[in-house]
Write a protein that holds these residues in place. Structure first.
Motif, PDB file in Angstrom:
ATOM      1  N   MET A 252       0.886  -1.131  -0.099  1.00 30.20           N
ATOM      2  CA  MET A 252      -0.191   0.045   0.112  1.00 30.20           C
ATOM      3  C   MET A 252       0.765   1.306  -0.142  1.00 30.20           C
ATOM      4  O   MET A 252       2.103   1.237   0.454  1.00 30.20           O
ATOM      5  CB  MET A 252      -0.807   0.057   1.138  1.00 30.20           C
ATOM      6  N   HIS A 253       0.308   2.266  -0.390  1.00 35.06           N
ATOM      7  CA  HIS A 253       0.952   3.610  -0.234  1.00 35.06           C
ATOM      8  C   HIS A 253      -0.030   4.818   0.305  1.00 35.06           C
ATOM      9  O   HIS A 253      -1.122   4.552   0.560  1.00 35.06           O
ATOM     10  CB  HIS A 253       1.155   4.353  -1.754  1.00 35.06           C
ATOM     11  N   ALA A 254       0.696   5.556   1.134  1.00 30.15           N
ATOM     12  CA  ALA A 254      -0.118   6.602   1.952  1.00 30.15           C
ATOM     13  C   ALA A 254       0.650   8.067   1.935  1.00 30.15           C
ATOM     14  O   ALA A 254       1.945   7.871   2.059  1.00 30.15           O
ATOM     15  CB  ALA A 254      -0.167   6.065   3.432  1.00 30.15           C
ATOM     16  N   TRP A 255       0.010   8.717   2.310  1.00 30.22           N
ATOM     17  CA  TRP A 255       0.635  10.257   2.643  1.00 30.22           C
ATOM     18  C   TRP A 255       1.163  10.211   4.061  1.00 30.22           C
ATOM     19  O   TRP A 255       0.114  10.231   4.847  1.00 30.22           O
ATOM     20  CB  TRP A 255      -0.340  11.454   2.198  1.00 30.22           C
ATOM     21  N   LEU A 256       2.266  10.138   4.289  1.00 31.35           N
ATOM     22  CA  LEU A 256       2.626  10.193   5.592  1.00 31.35           C
ATOM     23  C   LEU A 256       2.936  11.456   6.330  1.00 31.35           C
ATOM     24  O   LEU A 256       3.740  12.054   5.630  1.00 31.35           O
ATOM     25  CB  LEU A 256       3.959   9.221   5.790  1.00 31.35           C
ATOM     26  N   CYS A 257       2.711  11.620   7.384  1.00 31.74           N
ATOM     27  CA  CYS A 257       3.007  13.153   8.255  1.00 31.74           C
ATOM     28  C   CYS A 257       3.826  12.574   9.148  1.00 31.74           C
ATOM     29  O   CYS A 257       3.433  12.064  10.346  1.00 31.74           O
ATOM     30  CB  CYS A 257       1.618  13.649   8.705  1.00 31.74           C
ATOM     31  N   GLU A 258       5.003  12.822   9.368  1.00 31.02           N
ATOM     32  CA  GLU A 258       6.095  12.654  10.310  1.00 31.02           C
ATOM     33  C   GLU A 258       6.272  13.713  11.345  1.00 31.02           C
ATOM     34  O   GLU A 258       6.567  13.655  12.433  1.00 31.02           O
ATOM     35  CB  GLU A 258       7.417  12.096   9.669  1.00 31.02           C
ATOM     36  N   ASN A 259       5.913  14.735  10.881  1.00 33.47           N
ATOM     37  CA  ASN A 259       6.173  16.113  11.547  1.00 33.47           C
ATOM     38  C   ASN A 259       5.125  17.129  10.825  1.00 33.47           C
ATOM     39  O   ASN A 259       5.080  17.571  10.001  1.00 33.47           O
ATOM     40  CB  ASN A 259       7.640  16.599  11.226  1.00 33.47           C
ATOM     41  N   PRO A 260       4.069  17.467  11.820  1.00 32.06           N
ATOM     42  CA  PRO A 260       2.998  18.325  11.345  1.00 32.06           C
ATOM     43  C   PRO A 260       3.281  19.680  11.559  1.00 32.06           C
ATOM     44  O   PRO A 260       2.693  20.602  11.929  1.00 32.06           O
ATOM     45  CB  PRO A 260       1.962  17.940  12.469  1.00 32.06           C
ATOM     46  N   THR A 261       4.376  19.974  10.226  1.00 35.47           N
ATOM     47  CA  THR A 261       4.495  21.390  10.044  1.00 35.47           C
ATOM     48  C   THR A 261       4.052  22.078   8.853  1.00 35.47           C
ATOM     49  O   THR A 261       4.319  23.084   8.542  1.00 35.47           O
ATOM     50  CB  THR A 261       6.076  21.461  10.160  1.00 35.47           C
ATOM     51  N   GLY A 262       3.118  21.069   8.130  1.00 34.81           N
ATOM     52  CA  GLY A 262       2.416  21.801   6.975  1.00 34.81           C
ATOM     53  C   GLY A 262       2.434  20.633   5.971  1.00 34.81           C
ATOM     54  O   GLY A 262       3.022  19.646   6.100  1.00 34.81           O
ATOM     55  N   VAL A 263       1.962  20.937   4.728  1.00 36.87           N
ATOM     56  CA  VAL A 263       1.654  20.219   3.755  1.00 36.87           C
ATOM     57  C   VAL A 263       2.867  19.864   3.195  1.00 36.87           C
ATOM     58  O   VAL A 263       3.068  18.720   2.662  1.00 36.87           O
ATOM     59  CB  VAL A 263       0.582  20.978   2.547  1.00 36.87           C
TER      60      VAL A 263
ATOM     61  N   LEU B 231       4.532  16.556   4.131  1.00 37.72           N
ATOM     62  CA  LEU B 231       3.777  15.042   3.905  1.00 37.72           C
ATOM     63  C   LEU B 231       4.663  14.490   2.588  1.00 37.72           C
ATOM     64  O   LEU B 231       5.370  14.904   1.813  1.00 37.72           O
ATOM     65  CB  LEU B 231       2.323  15.414   3.147  1.00 37.72           C
ATOM     66  N   ARG B 232       4.841  13.140   2.809  1.00 37.82           N
ATOM     67  CA  ARG B 232       5.602  12.274   1.902  1.00 37.82           C
ATOM     68  C   ARG B 232       4.582  10.988   1.194  1.00 37.82           C
ATOM     69  O   ARG B 232       4.082  10.488   2.317  1.00 37.82           O
ATOM     70  CB  ARG B 232       6.777  11.573   2.340  1.00 37.82           C
ATOM     71  N   TRP B 233       4.646  10.636   0.056  1.00 37.29           N
ATOM     72  CA  TRP B 233       3.959   9.790  -0.435  1.00 37.29           C
ATOM     73  C   TRP B 233       4.763   8.464  -0.242  1.00 37.29           C
ATOM     74  O   TRP B 233       5.860   8.315  -0.844  1.00 37.29           O
ATOM     75  CB  TRP B 233       3.552   9.874  -1.605  1.00 37.29           C
ATOM     76  N   GLN B 234       4.434   7.415   0.562  1.00 36.78           N
ATOM     77  CA  GLN B 234       5.346   6.343   0.923  1.00 36.78           C
ATOM     78  C   GLN B 234       4.770   5.004   0.801  1.00 36.78           C
ATOM     79  O   GLN B 234       3.522   4.936   1.126  1.00 36.78           O
ATOM     80  CB  GLN B 234       5.944   6.512   2.263  1.00 36.78           C
TER      81      GLN B 234
END
Ligand SMILES: NC(=O)c1ccc[n+]([C@@H]2O[C@H](COP(=O)([O-])OP(=O)(O)OC[C@H]3O[C@@H](n4cnc5c(N)ncnc54)[C@H](OP(=O)(O)O)[C@@H]3O)[C@@H](O)[C@H]2O)c1
Length: 330
Positions: free
Chosen positions: A1-12, A15-18
């Motif tokens: 699967m792939h997902a937009w991962l937020c490791e640090n909520p500092t803004g858009v 986000l990384r598609w991983q």
């Protein structure tokens, strides 16, 4: 699967598609293959660490989505693999798959389009809970909707019209006003023209034959809240829904007194948590209204899931008309 991962909520931008391991659903969970997800304003706040609900990173944003159940965890009895569902889970939706709490997934009838289903629960539930439940809207009353071309705004226009109200849609451009009229508003007020409080109030007076609106739907807040409240009709109800405009307005308490009016707080998520049976009944009614053709999500555009940052930019720049939907098969 792939997902937009937020490791640090500092803004858009963070986000990384991983690629991630596809989860196995735990007790009370289901694995969902996501067909479509839609963007709501809280999805923007959550990746900026500005929303009231702050998930622990890393997390996958995306509160609302629709797709198919692919596996069920222990204890899940009301859903089966293959079933189409709409889900509202706070996070997890901007992905190809997610493990969702089964009690946050609603089985969909076959005639419910999955793009519409992904853009349905949050805005229509909020609009219905606000107008019908909290404001006890009556046929023939006049409703003013602020931010009328947004997600909550467009749903509020449709719910108010189906409830027999007259709707005045207020928005920040001629184009947004035109859209509001196309989906049923009886009159419009462009607040990029009527910018000063006095001009806004004069126009509202003109559009209501001097009476003012009975009910005001406010998902925007900001500078127009006070002039709008000052214009409300006798026994009016002002629905405090959100603050997309930024600052939280303050109102002098003599204003509700002078109009015998009510300032009514609306918090649909908390209503759903505290009154689950009433919420389930409301969602059933809304699904019926959809299947009967009385309400239909206004979809601004459908983008591939991989283009989530573009959807976020449109929302932050106030460019969305209705809802933006992200699809995995686009
Ligand atoms: N209380 C609840 O239960 C509940 C439930 C759902 C959502 N909400 C809240 O309701 C609000 C609206 O949500 P939504 O999903 O409808 O958002 P949306 O689709 O982005 O619509 C918000 C509208 O606000 C107006 N706006 C004014 N200033 C803005 C700014 N600086 N940035 C962005 N928009 C601005 C825009 O209309 P104009 O350009 O025409 O002014 C826009 O169409 C949010 O604050 C959300 O958190 C509350």
């Amino acid at each position: 699967m792939h997902a937009w991962l937020c490791e640090n909520p500092t803004g858009v931008d963070a986000l990384r598609w991983q690629e991630l391991p596809t989860p196995t659903p735990g007790a009370g969970e289901v694995l969902i293959e996501i067909a479509a997800a839609s963007l709501n304003f809280p999805d923007l706040l959550i990746v900026q660490n500005q929303y009231q609900f702050k998930p622990t990173p890393p997390f996958v944003p995306g509160s609302e989505y629709a797709g198919w159940v692919r596996a069920v965890g222990p204890g899940v009895t009301h859903l089966q693999p293959g079933q189409a569902v709409a889900c509202l889970t706070g996070t997890g939706g901007f992905a190809t798959h997610t493990a969702a709490p089964a009690d946050r997934c609603i089985p969909l009838p076959p005639a419910f389009d999955l793009t519409d289903a992904a853009a349905f629960i949050m805005t229509y539930a909020t609009a219905y809970h606000a107008l019908i439940d909290r404001a006890a809207l009556q046929p023939g009353e006049t409703v003013l909707v602020l931010g009328a071309a947004g997600g909550v705004g467009t749903a509020s226009i449709q719910v108010a019209k189906h409830a027999g109200a007259r709707v005045i849609a207020a928005a920040s451009s001629a184009d947004k006003c035109a859209l509001s009229q196309r989906i049923g508003a009886d009159a419009t007020l462009d607040y990029s023209v009527h910018t000063a409080a006095g001009s806004f109030r004069d126009e509202l007076k003109r559009l209501t034959d001097g009476r003012g609106p009975d009910v005001i739907v406010d998902p925007v807040g900001g500078d127009l809240a006070e002039p709008a409240f000052r214009s409300i009709a006798w026994r009016g109800r002002y629905l405090v829904i959100g603050f997309a405009g930024g600052p939280i307005p303050r109102l002098p308490l003599n204003l509700p007194l002078l109009k015998g009016a009510s300032l009514v707080g609306v918090f649909w998520g908390e209503f759903a948590r505290r009154e689950p049976q009433a919420n389930a009944a409301m969602l059933q009614t809304l699904a019926q209204w959809y299947l009967q053709g009385h309400i239909k999500p206004v979809i601004d555009r459908v983008l591939p899931m991989t283009e989530l940052p573009q959807a976020y930019a449109l929302m932050a720049e106030r460019q969305v008309r209705g809802k933006v939907v992200l699809r995995n098969d686009h």
